[in-house]
Design a protein around this motif. Structure first.
Motif, PDB file in Angstrom:
ATOM      1  N   ARG A 256       3.878  -7.719   3.543  1.00 27.31           N
ATOM      2  CA  ARG A 256       3.051  -6.612   4.010  1.00 27.31           C
ATOM      3  C   ARG A 256       3.546  -5.296   3.436  1.00 27.31           C
ATOM      4  O   ARG A 256       4.620  -4.809   3.783  1.00 27.31           O
ATOM      5  CB  ARG A 256       3.064  -6.547   5.536  1.00 27.31           C
ATOM      6  CG  ARG A 256       2.218  -7.632   6.124  1.00 27.31           C
ATOM      7  CD  ARG A 256       1.961  -7.395   7.598  1.00 27.31           C
ATOM      8  NE  ARG A 256       1.117  -8.471   8.094  1.00 27.31           N
ATOM      9  CZ  ARG A 256      -0.226  -8.421   7.980  1.00 27.31           C
ATOM     10  NH1 ARG A 256      -0.796  -7.378   7.455  1.00 27.31           N
ATOM     11  NH2 ARG A 256      -0.955  -9.443   8.437  1.00 27.31           N
ATOM     12  N   TYR A 257       2.838  -4.800   2.476  1.00 29.15           N
ATOM     13  CA  TYR A 257       3.094  -3.454   1.978  1.00 29.15           C
ATOM     14  C   TYR A 257       1.848  -2.648   2.270  1.00 29.15           C
ATOM     15  O   TYR A 257       0.742  -3.195   2.262  1.00 29.15           O
ATOM     16  CB  TYR A 257       3.356  -3.446   0.468  1.00 29.15           C
ATOM     17  CG  TYR A 257       4.552  -4.261   0.072  1.00 29.15           C
ATOM     18  CD1 TYR A 257       5.834  -3.865   0.477  1.00 29.15           C
ATOM     19  CD2 TYR A 257       4.417  -5.404  -0.710  1.00 29.15           C
ATOM     20  CE1 TYR A 257       6.924  -4.626   0.134  1.00 29.15           C
ATOM     21  CE2 TYR A 257       5.512  -6.136  -1.075  1.00 29.15           C
ATOM     22  CZ  TYR A 257       6.774  -5.754  -0.652  1.00 29.15           C
ATOM     23  OH  TYR A 257       7.851  -6.497  -1.003  1.00 29.15           O
ATOM     24  N   PRO A 258       1.983  -1.330   2.454  1.00 23.70           N
ATOM     25  CA  PRO A 258       0.790  -0.527   2.711  1.00 23.70           C
ATOM     26  C   PRO A 258      -0.148  -0.627   1.504  1.00 23.70           C
ATOM     27  O   PRO A 258       0.315  -0.642   0.362  1.00 23.70           O
ATOM     28  CB  PRO A 258       1.310   0.914   2.835  1.00 23.70           C
ATOM     29  CG  PRO A 258       2.774   0.770   3.069  1.00 23.70           C
ATOM     30  CD  PRO A 258       3.215  -0.526   2.512  1.00 23.70           C
ATOM     31  N   PRO A 259      -1.453  -0.682   1.754  1.00 27.54           N
ATOM     32  CA  PRO A 259      -2.422  -0.790   0.657  1.00 27.54           C
ATOM     33  C   PRO A 259      -2.299   0.363  -0.322  1.00 27.54           C
ATOM     34  O   PRO A 259      -2.568   0.204  -1.514  1.00 27.54           O
ATOM     35  CB  PRO A 259      -3.771  -0.731   1.369  1.00 27.54           C
ATOM     36  CG  PRO A 259      -3.479  -1.057   2.785  1.00 27.54           C
ATOM     37  CD  PRO A 259      -2.074  -0.682   3.081  1.00 27.54           C
ATOM     38  N   LEU A 260      -1.823   1.529   0.197  1.00 26.80           N
ATOM     39  CA  LEU A 260      -1.686   2.690  -0.669  1.00 26.80           C
ATOM     40  C   LEU A 260      -0.887   2.371  -1.927  1.00 26.80           C
ATOM     41  O   LEU A 260      -1.204   2.784  -3.053  1.00 26.80           O
ATOM     42  CB  LEU A 260      -1.015   3.834   0.100  1.00 26.80           C
ATOM     43  CG  LEU A 260      -0.768   5.101  -0.692  1.00 26.80           C
ATOM     44  CD1 LEU A 260      -2.097   5.794  -0.960  1.00 26.80           C
ATOM     45  CD2 LEU A 260       0.182   6.026   0.024  1.00 26.80           C
ATOM     46  N   TYR A 261       0.199   1.611  -1.764  1.00 28.71           N
ATOM     47  CA  TYR A 261       1.049   1.267  -2.910  1.00 28.71           C
ATOM     48  C   TYR A 261       0.229   0.658  -4.025  1.00 28.71           C
ATOM     49  O   TYR A 261       0.392   0.958  -5.210  1.00 28.71           O
ATOM     50  CB  TYR A 261       2.142   0.272  -2.475  1.00 28.71           C
ATOM     51  CG  TYR A 261       3.282   0.891  -1.701  1.00 28.71           C
ATOM     52  CD1 TYR A 261       3.132   2.127  -1.061  1.00 28.71           C
ATOM     53  CD2 TYR A 261       4.516   0.249  -1.622  1.00 28.71           C
ATOM     54  CE1 TYR A 261       4.172   2.672  -0.325  1.00 28.71           C
ATOM     55  CE2 TYR A 261       5.562   0.794  -0.910  1.00 28.71           C
ATOM     56  CZ  TYR A 261       5.381   2.009  -0.256  1.00 28.71           C
ATOM     57  OH  TYR A 261       6.416   2.541   0.439  1.00 28.71           O
TER      58      TYR A 261
END
Lengths: 447, 617
Positions: A256-261
């Motif tokens: 789970r990484y923020p979609p922003l990345y």
């Protein structure tokens, strides 16, 4: 922290070490200009102009030292407007020399505004970052900073002065970094620039070895992109699609990484791609040749390797003590091109040897060290940022110019500040040193 | 004043500072590497950049005649060199340069342009034109100011002060060719060296050639000469002292030139040593022509390179009767008193052989037979002696063998006789013997061979190896080389035979076919000859020896006038002029003087080292 004991600093208002470094560099430069330019027909004119530049430079230094640096912050908008006006003026009224519309001719003398405007940009950018320092982590601030720089860079590219514009990049990055800008943002910008430069290099490589591109799909694809807008759009879409797929794949695997990345990654890649292709399409032949020569010095496309080779021969043949002033064969017999301007370091290496060249290195380190020192002691963030920017500027020019003479960086048409012949550069650099000296002298809030 | 963030900012500033130091450190390492580690490499590169070494041809050794006359020397001439600039030259400038130079140098501009491009490609100085006369030099020095890279230097050029005299002997100079380059590479020669192409110049090439010097010049990036850094002095070549007597040589050439056909050969020997006193062959050529600057412009210049005296093999005709006579008298087959009746012809079987005197000589013995060159006497006596013996005497006099004079291309001639015929798988007939007796048939001799034969008759039996060199004076400490007389063979004949032979030959001059050569106060023995030549006019021969009465003969000569007709008419005047020159007191000839040639070259020694390597600025 600011009351850290610094016996030298406590005693005087003026940073004599900084002045020593600057004067030392100017002296070495002047001697070398006298020597290197002596075989030229317009030698008297060069000497006359250099003396005039020294006088003006001294005045500029005193101006910088005498005027409170915070005035630049107060009058930031005026300064910005003046900077843009002067860059527009050079495009309108300027004189074209060797394909660059970069000179403004006044009744008594001519000067290159780009030398002054890069210092103006530091002053303006420092003001912007100082005022936004609380929102420094935000992407908007970063974009704003870039927005401040973009008009200046664009006007420089219109001249076109590719080298000066490119060298603003490390200055901006250094200032963002030292104001505490987000590392992610800085990495994104750097990544974008990295992709652009890598594309240009790849394209140049495929020109150097046409047979490579026949066997390499990547190189062929880069060539295709340079020619067709449609394919560029397809490539951009493909990058976005791949990033989205990667996002879905990572979700499926429960990372789970923020979609922003992911969006930033895609944005960086696409903008880098576009910038790289833009450079590829607009780069001048001789500029590409410099890349090629750097990549493969022996290939020598259209004699572009001549400069680098002659500079290396000049420096290498200097040895420890050099051949003596006025006695360098490479410079005096005309083998070394641009010897009193961009390649003056090679003349120092040849005529003064390792001792002279190392002295220039040492003086430069001392100069930049004192600027860093002034940054640490500065009474406010604005002064700190100005010093940071100037450190980055001197550092970038120094490393690119000396690196070019030593054959570790592609040939770029930039001078060695304070040392090379060139009135505008000398005056602007001495003004910058004066500003640093002023920041140093105003280090106590109560002074 | 300082907010809390300042500490963090300073940490980032430290990182920036470390990056700067790291960059400076890398540059310093690179600087150390280039300036201290690779210093030698780059110093050599800088030196190559700024210096050009131009080789200067050393003066060749001089050739001296017997009396001290200089017959080959050197002259100061100017060469036009091009020092390529280090930067790319635009094609326009080069083309204009080539165009401007072409009319002065008498070369095609395209060829000049090729040279210029070669110089740029190889980054070395080249000679655009060599051996320019001073007149052109002054015009060129004006061009020099317009085009950087063009410079003039002084060099030594071969010069033959007497022009065509002894041309076949001296040879000529030419550019290195492919074969010579393979042979001479690595012996101080360059691909553009001039070397001896024939004659003495070729044979003694490596002695005559000195060690080349050079000038190291400093040039700037545009190829302009800045200064001479160093002059490497040359070593002049070795001087060679020749056996040639210049007065005789001149007289021989002059006489041949004025002979009936103006073409032929004359060889004069000293019968006591084998010294070659004169060695002439016409037509000749002026070896100076090969050194002209426009030499390359006239391809296929027709040069009469054929040396008749050495390479020309002809039937000897009646001069062979000396050997026939030697064979028949020495072997006792014929007594000198034996008489033969000459009706003007001789019949072998039913085949008639004519005497040259169709009216006939009536009764002939040895002395009258040789004096009048009576063919019928020799037909009959030859048959009595036999072909085998005559062939043996040919070999005794070393016909069919090279005389080893030492010049290239010598012909060995051809022996004719039963053994030679057998070796080739043929049968020998009496008719052949008849032909052989008077020097016809397949027999071939060269003028130098006949000179050696007559010299052996003069000295009664010694066959000298003829030689041209007296001594070679080497530069430096090497002791000089002296040529001692060398005996190539002996003719073991009885003393009485020699007496008879000489008496017969002297009778030819006093009372026979050779009367025209008589000079009061000299004892001369000789023999005329007319060699029949199916392809054209007859060749005229005359061989003779001469000396003061009561002394041993001091001179032997062989004359061939090519297509000259009768020996008595064509060859004898030539011999007579040579003898008059050799014995001036005997005839009413002017006292012999060793005159210096007009328009003599500046001797290179006088040009001197301090002057010569100077480049004209």
């Amino acid at each position: 922290m600011m009351l850290r004991t610094d016996s030298a600093g406590m005693r005087g208002k003026v940073d004599w070490l900084l002045i020593f470094a600057a004067v030392g560099l100017v002296l070495i430069g002047s001697v070398m200009i006298l020597s290197a330019a002596s075989p030229l027909l317009r030698y008297p004119q060069i000497v006359q102009r250099h003396v005039m530049a020294l006088l003006l430079g001294g005045a500029a230094f005193l101006f910088g030292l005498g005027m409170h640096y915070q005035v630049f912050q107060d009058q930031s908008r005026v300064l910005y407007a003046l900077t843009l006006a002067i860059l527009v003026a050079v495009l309108v009224f300027g004189e074209t020399v060797r394909g660059h519309r970069s000179w403004i001719r006044l009744p008594l003398f001519a000067f290159q505004p780009s030398e002054v405007t890069r210092i103006c940009m530091i002053l303006v950018l420092a003001n912007y970052l100082d005022r936004r320092h609380k929102q420094i982590e935000r992407l908007g601030t970063l974009m704003g900073a870039i927005g401040v720089a973009v008009p200046i860079v664009t006007l420089l590219l219109l001249q076109p002065d590719f080298s000066s514009a490119a060298l603003l990049f490390p200055v901006i990055i250094a200032m963002l970094f030292c104001t505490g800008g987000s590392l992610g943002h800085i990495a994104s910008i750097t990544g974008c620039a990295g992709v652009a430069v890598a594309l240009t290099l790849l394209e140049s490589l495929s020109m150097l070895h046409p047979e490579w591109s026949q066997n390499s799909g990547t190189l062929q694809f880069v060539g295709l992109l340079s020619r067709s807008n449609g394919w560029l759009a397809v490539a951009a879409a493909a990058v976005c699609a791949l990033t989205y797929l990667a996002y879905r794949a990572s979700l499926a695997m429960r990372f789970r990484y923020p979609p922003l990345y992911y969006w930033v990654t895609a944005g960086v890649l696409v903008s880098g791609l576009c910038a790289g292709i833009f450079i590829n399409r607009n780069i001048k032949e001789y500029q590409r040749n410099r890349f090629l020569v750097f990549l493969a010095p022996e290939s020598d496309p259209q004699e572009a390797g001549y400069h680098v080779n002659q500079a290396l021969v000049a420096i290498g043949s200097g040895g420890v003590t050099g051949k003596g002033i006025f006695s360098g064969t490479q410079s005096q017999l005309g083998f070394l091109p641009e010897r009193h301007t961009d390649f003056i370091f090679a003349v120092i290496g040849e005529e003064m040897g390792f001792l002279g060249a190392a002295a220039v290195l040492g003086l430069y380190l001392l100069l930049m060290g004192r600027i860093v020192h002034a940054a640490r002691l500065s009474r406010d963030r604005y002064g700190f940022l100005v010093c940071t920017g100037l450190t980055a500027m001197f550092g970038a020019y120094f490393m690119v110019n000396v690196g070019m003479c030593l054959g570790v960086i592609p040939v770029a048409g930039i001078p060695l500040p304070l040392v090379s012949y060139g009135g505008s550069s000398l005056v602007a650099s001495l003004w910058a040193v004066g500003i640093v000296a002023n920041i140093y002298s105003k280090r106590y809030a109560f002074a | 004043m300082m907010d809390s963030g300042r500490e963090g900012l300073n940490a980032r500033l430290d990182i920036l500072w470390m990056l700067v130091c790291l960059g400076a450190g890398i540059l310093l390492l690179r600087l150390l590497h280039i300036q201290l580690v690779q210093n030698v490499y780059y110093s050599q590169a800088a030196e190559r950049n700024r210096t050009h070494v131009l080789r200067q041809t050393a003066p060749r050794g001089r050739l001296y005649a017997r009396g001290g006359e200089i017959i080959a020397t050197n002259q100061a001439v100017f060469s036009l060199i091009y020092l390529p600039p280090s930067k790319e030259q635009d094609a326009g400038t080069l083309e204009r340069l080539a165009g401007d130079l072409a009319p002065h140098l008498k070369q095609y501009s395209g060829k000049l342009l090729q040279g210029l491009y070669r110089a740029i490609r190889e980054e070395s100085a080249i000679r655009l034109a060599e051996k320019l006369p001073p007149k052109i030099m002054f015009k060129l020095s004006e061009l020099r100011t317009l085009y950087p890279g063009i410079n003039l230097i002084v060099e030594a050029r071969r010069q033959y002060p007497y022009g065509a005299s002894a041309a076949h002997l001296l040879g000529y100079m030419g550019r290195m060719d492919e074969a010579s380059w393979k042979r001479l590479k690595g012996r101080g020669y360059r691909i553009d060296s001039w070397i001896g192409k024939s004659g003495i110049e070729k044979v003694f090439e490596q002695d005559l050639r000195g060690r080349d010097g050079g000038i190291r010049m400093e040039v700037d990036a545009r190829g302009r000469l800045r200064q001479i850094l160093e002059s490497i002095p040359w070593t002049a070549g070795s001087n060679i002292y020749m056996t040639i007597d210049w007065t005789l040589q001149k007289a021989a050439e002059e006489a041949l030139r004025q002979s009936t056909s103006g073409s032929g050969a004359a060889v004069v020997l000293d019968p006591k040593t084998g010294d070659v006193l004169a060695f002439a062959s016409l037509p000749d050529f002026d070896p100076n022509l090969f050194l002209q600057p426009d030499e390359e412009n006239s391809p296929g210049r027709a040069v009469p390179e054929f040396n008749l005296a050495l390479q020309g093999a002809f039937p000897p005709g009646s001069i062979f009767k000396i050997i026939t006579g030697a064979a028949m008298l020495n072997e006792g087959r014929v007594s000198p008193e034996d008489r033969v009746f000459c009706p003007g012809y001789f019949e072998l079987g039913n085949r008639p052989f004519m005497c040259w005197e169709h009216k006939g000589h009536r009764w002939q013995d040895w002395l009258s037979g040789i004096a009048h060159s009576c063919d019928v006497y020799f037909y009959k006596m030859g048959l009595r002696t036999g072909g085998e013996l005559i062939e043996r005497y040919q070999r005794m006099f070393r016909l069919g063998l090279k005389t080893q004079l030492g010049l290239p291309g010598e012909s060995a001639g051809r022996v004719f006789g039963p053994a030679q015929r057998r070796a080739r798988g043929g049968a020998w007939y009496d008719g052949d013997t008849v032909n052989l007796s008077i020097g016809q048939g397949e027999l071939l001799v060269t003028p130098i061979q006949m000179a050696v034969v007559i010299a052996a008759v003069a000295n009664r039996g010694t066959i000298w190896r003829p030689h041209l060199i007296k001594r070679i004076e080497y530069e430096g400490k090497r002791p000089e080389y002296r040529q001692e007389p060398e005996i190539a063979g002996q003719v073991p004949m009885r003393e009485t035979t020699w007496e008879l032979l000489q008496e017969g030959l002297e009778r030819v001059v006093s009372d026979g076919t050779g009367r025209g050569v008589q000079i009061p106060g000299l004892t001369i023995g000789g023999k005329t000859g007319t060699a029949q030549n199916p392809g054209g006019d007859d060749h005229a021969w005359f061989v003779a020896y001469a000396g003061r009465p009561g002394e041993e003969p001091s001179l032997a000569l062989a004359i061939l006038v090519h297509h000259g007709g009768h020996g008595a008419e064509a060859a004898i005047p030539v011999a007579r002029r040579i003898l008059q020159a050799a014995f001036p007191q005997s005839a009413k000839a002017p006292i012999r003087l060793s005159t210096a040639p007009e328009g003599a070259a500046i001797p290179v020694e006088l040009m001197h080292r301090s002057v010569l390597p100077q480049v004209l600025r």
